[in-house]
Write a protein that holds these residues in place. Sequence first.
Motif, PDB file in Angstrom:
ATOM      1  N   GLN A 321       0.835  -1.215   0.000  1.00 18.37           N
ATOM      2  CA  GLN A 321       0.000   0.000   0.000  1.00 18.37           C
ATOM      3  C   GLN A 321       0.867   1.261   0.000  1.00 18.37           C
ATOM      4  N   HIS A 322       1.998   1.195   0.673  1.00 13.01           N
ATOM      5  CA  HIS A 322       2.907   2.345   0.743  1.00 13.01           C
ATOM      6  C   HIS A 322       4.329   1.882   0.396  1.00 13.01           C
ATOM      7  N   PRO A 323       4.577   1.586  -0.880  1.00 11.52           N
ATOM      8  CA  PRO A 323       5.893   1.054  -1.252  1.00 11.52           C
ATOM      9  C   PRO A 323       6.992   2.109  -1.185  1.00 11.52           C
ATOM     10  N   VAL A 324       8.137   1.695  -0.649  1.00 16.38           N
ATOM     11  CA  VAL A 324       9.307   2.586  -0.605  1.00 16.38           C
ATOM     12  C   VAL A 324      10.202   2.339  -1.824  1.00 16.38           C
ATOM     13  N   GLY A 325      10.176   1.109  -2.310  1.00 11.67           N
ATOM     14  CA  GLY A 325      11.013   0.768  -3.465  1.00 11.67           C
ATOM     15  C   GLY A 325      10.230  -0.023  -4.502  1.00 11.67           C
ATOM     16  N   ALA A 326      10.840  -0.156  -5.683  1.00  7.64           N
ATOM     17  CA  ALA A 326      10.159  -0.794  -6.814  1.00  7.64           C
ATOM     18  C   ALA A 326       9.826  -2.262  -6.546  1.00  7.64           C
ATOM     19  N   CYS A 327      10.668  -2.949  -5.763  1.00 12.12           N
ATOM     20  CA  CYS A 327      10.441  -4.386  -5.556  1.00 12.12           C
ATOM     21  C   CYS A 327       9.181  -4.657  -4.722  1.00 12.12           C
ATOM     22  N   MET A 328       8.663  -3.631  -4.050  1.00  9.00           N
ATOM     23  CA  MET A 328       7.416  -3.807  -3.300  1.00  9.00           C
ATOM     24  C   MET A 328       6.215  -3.402  -4.154  1.00  9.00           C
ATOM     25  N   VAL A 329       6.463  -2.636  -5.214  1.00  3.23           N
ATOM     26  CA  VAL A 329       5.356  -2.158  -6.056  1.00  3.23           C
ATOM     27  C   VAL A 329       4.938  -3.240  -7.029  1.00  3.23           C
ATOM     28  N   SER A 330       5.926  -3.766  -7.713  1.00  4.47           N
ATOM     29  CA  SER A 330       5.628  -4.609  -8.865  1.00  4.47           C
ATOM     30  C   SER A 330       5.006  -5.936  -8.480  1.00  4.47           C
ATOM     31  N   GLY A 331       4.072  -6.370  -9.301  1.00  7.34           N
ATOM     32  CA  GLY A 331       3.469  -7.693  -9.125  1.00  7.34           C
ATOM     33  C   GLY A 331       4.494  -8.801  -9.286  1.00  7.34           C
ATOM     34  N   GLU A 332       5.660  -8.489  -9.878  1.00  6.18           N
ATOM     35  CA  GLU A 332       6.718  -9.488 -10.045  1.00  6.18           C
ATOM     36  C   GLU A 332       7.859  -9.271  -9.052  1.00  6.18           C
ATOM     37  N   GLY A 333       7.744  -8.271  -8.201  1.00  3.18           N
ATOM     38  CA  GLY A 333       8.844  -7.912  -7.308  1.00  3.18           C
ATOM     39  C   GLY A 333       9.025  -8.901  -6.170  1.00  3.18           C
ATOM     40  N   ALA A 334      10.287  -9.118  -5.784  1.00  4.16           N
ATOM     41  CA  ALA A 334      10.575 -10.075  -4.714  1.00  4.16           C
ATOM     42  C   ALA A 334       9.985  -9.610  -3.383  1.00  4.16           C
ATOM     43  N   CYS A 335      10.061  -8.306  -3.096  1.00  5.30           N
ATOM     44  CA  CYS A 335       9.553  -7.821  -1.804  1.00  5.30           C
ATOM     45  C   CYS A 335       8.042  -8.026  -1.720  1.00  5.30           C
ATOM     46  N   SER A 336       7.345  -7.783  -2.812  1.00  5.69           N
ATOM     47  CA  SER A 336       5.890  -7.978  -2.757  1.00  5.69           C
ATOM     48  C   SER A 336       5.573  -9.466  -2.623  1.00  5.69           C
ATOM     49  N   ALA A 337       6.379 -10.346  -3.235  1.00  6.18           N
ATOM     50  CA  ALA A 337       6.149 -11.792  -3.092  1.00  6.18           C
ATOM     51  C   ALA A 337       6.353 -12.218  -1.632  1.00  6.18           C
ATOM     52  N   TYR A 338       7.446 -11.738  -1.019  1.00  8.72           N
ATOM     53  CA  TYR A 338       7.705 -12.089   0.385  1.00  8.72           C
ATOM     54  C   TYR A 338       6.582 -11.554   1.277  1.00  8.72           C
ATOM     55  N   TYR A 339       6.127 -10.337   0.973  1.00  3.92           N
ATOM     56  CA  TYR A 339       5.070  -9.735   1.806  1.00  3.92           C
ATOM     57  C   TYR A 339       3.781 -10.538   1.683  1.00  3.92           C
ATOM     58  N   GLN A 340       3.471 -10.913   0.424  1.00  2.00           N
ATOM     59  CA  GLN A 340       2.204 -11.594   0.172  1.00  2.00           C
ATOM     60  C   GLN A 340       2.172 -13.012   0.726  1.00  2.00           C
ATOM     61  N   TYR A 341       3.286 -13.744   0.612  1.00  3.86           N
ATOM     62  CA  TYR A 341       3.235 -15.183   0.869  1.00  3.86           C
ATOM     63  C   TYR A 341       4.023 -15.668   2.075  1.00  3.86           C
ATOM     64  N   SER A 342       5.005 -14.873   2.568  1.00  4.10           N
ATOM     65  CA  SER A 342       5.856 -15.488   3.602  1.00  4.10           C
ATOM     66  C   SER A 342       5.348 -15.162   4.980  1.00  4.10           C
TER      67      SER A 342
END
Length: 342
Positions: A321-342
């Motif tokens: 919701q409040h991304p600081v970097g691109a890896c949290m924004v993108s649907g393919e980003g590693a940070c968003s994957a870790y946030y969503q699933y881990s």
Amino acid sequence: MKTAREIIETYDGPHVRIMEVCGTHTHEIFRLGIRKLLPEQVELISGPGCPVCVTPVSFIDEAIYLALEKGVTVCTFGDLVRVPGTKMSLAGAREQGAKIRIVYSPADAEKYAREHPEEQVTFLSVGFETTTPAGCLSVKSAKEDGLSNYSILTANKTMPQAYEALKGSADVFLYPGHVNAITGTHLCEALAEEGVSGVVAGFTAKELMTALAVALVKFQEGKPFFVNCYPRVVTQEGSREAQVLVDEMMEACDSEWRGLGMIPASGMKLRQEWQEFDARIKYQVPIIEGKPNPACRCGDVLQGKCKPSDCKVFGKVCTPQHPVGACMVSGEGACSAYYQYS
Ligand code: SF4
């Protein structure tokens, strides 16, 4: 004979670091629960294969410059809109009056330009070998349609030079099947001869499990290897049609990657005969030095140097919701994957 799942679950060989080059692989491996099957000594690390994530801050700043200073209508894939630039994102620029349109393809952007001759329209052309041909086709159509109000701002990248830069960061690369569908497998074979191991993987559970199982079996043999585990789509020569189109319209240029820095000849720009469609030249975009948020470790994440959860602001200040970097924004980003699933 053991199944792929049994090979993975019972692996008792040496510690192995496998880099998911492609962001879609990162997400699918999480989503399908494959990580839970891995023994401790099998480490999956993320790589630079998410096009939005590797696009540097300076590119966002250039797009904002075009939108706010030149009054250009910027057409872009949705993910890029929320990626932070040095001072603001494209969403922030929109709040200041910039015209930012989300499109699903470069063809949509060209169509918009055709239907709105009173506006100057630029498409933000990011991505790897998979998406570059579509950007070229849009420019070709614009030429055929006689458009003088359409251009593209290129940040297109090619994977071979990134693999060179990442040599040594992983024991095995999980190569992105859709990129290899275009490029073929010659490069991967050449890398294996230089001592860099990898397998091309598809995207279904079966394809991913097979690729991982093959990687583990071959890794234990102790010799560099390459195996195409996605033969239903990937051939040795790749898509000649796409290769010829891109070669006709684009040439290699130095390109900045978030995290990896400037990599010589790792980008693509329009050739001189197509430069009227090159937004950087058309609008004389100045050189802009983008500055990422110092708290963000996207650069390290993209090189497999740290996991998203190692970043101090992960899941606290930095969320989808409040991304600081691109890896949290993108649907393919590693940070968003870790946030969503881990
Ligand atoms: Fe950057 Fe956020 Fe990922 Fe940290 S968690 S590396 S700030 S995107």
